[in-house]
Motif scaffolding. Structure first.
Motif, PDB file in Angstrom:
ATOM      1  N   LEU A  15       0.815  -1.212   0.000  1.00 27.49           N
ATOM      2  CA  LEU A  15       0.000   0.000   0.000  1.00 27.49           C
ATOM      3  C   LEU A  15       0.845   1.258   0.000  1.00 27.49           C
ATOM      4  CD1 LEU A  15      -2.350  -0.995   2.950  1.00 27.49           C
ATOM      5  CD2 LEU A  15      -2.828  -1.271   0.536  1.00 27.49           C
ATOM      6  N   PHE A  56      -5.791  -5.261   5.764  1.00 30.00           N
ATOM      7  CA  PHE A  56      -6.110  -4.168   4.853  1.00 30.00           C
ATOM      8  C   PHE A  56      -7.580  -3.783   4.972  1.00 30.00           C
ATOM      9  CE2 PHE A  56      -7.838  -3.140   0.587  1.00 30.00           C
ATOM     10  CZ  PHE A  56      -7.385  -1.832   0.539  1.00 30.00           C
ATOM     11  N   ILE A  70      -5.514   5.692   1.084  1.00 26.97           N
ATOM     12  CA  ILE A  70      -4.793   4.437   0.863  1.00 26.97           C
ATOM     13  C   ILE A  70      -4.915   4.057  -0.601  1.00 26.97           C
ATOM     14  CG2 ILE A  70      -4.706   1.984   1.367  1.00 26.97           C
ATOM     15  CD1 ILE A  70      -5.721   2.534   4.110  1.00 26.97           C
ATOM     16  N   GLN A  71      -3.782   3.716  -1.213  1.00 20.97           N
ATOM     17  CA  GLN A  71      -3.764   3.252  -2.592  1.00 20.97           C
ATOM     18  C   GLN A  71      -3.080   1.889  -2.630  1.00 20.97           C
ATOM     19  OE1 GLN A  71      -1.508   5.702  -5.233  1.00 20.97           O
ATOM     20  NE2 GLN A  71      -2.205   4.636  -7.051  1.00 20.97           N
ATOM     21  N   VAL A  72      -3.720   0.916  -3.232  1.00 26.46           N
ATOM     22  CA  VAL A  72      -3.156  -0.424  -3.365  1.00 26.46           C
ATOM     23  C   VAL A  72      -2.166  -0.418  -4.524  1.00 26.46           C
ATOM     24  CG1 VAL A  72      -3.645  -2.840  -3.830  1.00 26.46           C
ATOM     25  CG2 VAL A  72      -5.243  -1.493  -2.461  1.00 26.46           C
TER      26      VAL A  72
END
Length: 85
Positions: A15, A56, A70-72
């Motif tokens: 992440l 997550f 949050i960016q995967v």
């Protein structure tokens, strides 16, 4: 070796967490006993980290409370390979 096998079987999610209150997010994640490893600060208001898929899902609440995004980046492991099939 055994640890890598366990991580592969459970899956991992990499992440990018960004925002003004990244430290608050990390404190909330630690308070919630969420597993985090490979934590790297990639900017003043940004960190990269790795966690489990179950953690997550629980991190989204902490991210909302801290006001971060949050960016995967990557999903790895057996659970994600089975999803493709």
């Amino acid at each position: 070796m055994v640890e890598q096998l366990i991580k592969f079987l459970r899956g991992t999610v990499e992440l990018r967490v960004s925002g003004d209150f990244v430290e608050r997010f990390l404190n909330l994640a630690a308070r919630g006993n969420l597993p985090i490893w490979d934590l790297v600060r990639s900017g003043e208001n940004e960190v990269r980290l790795t966690t489990t898929p179950a953690a997550f899902r629980r991190m989204r609440k902490a991210a909302f409370r801290a006001g971060v995004r949050i960016q995967v980046l990557h999903k790895r492991g057996l659970p994600f390979r089975f999803k493709r099939i």
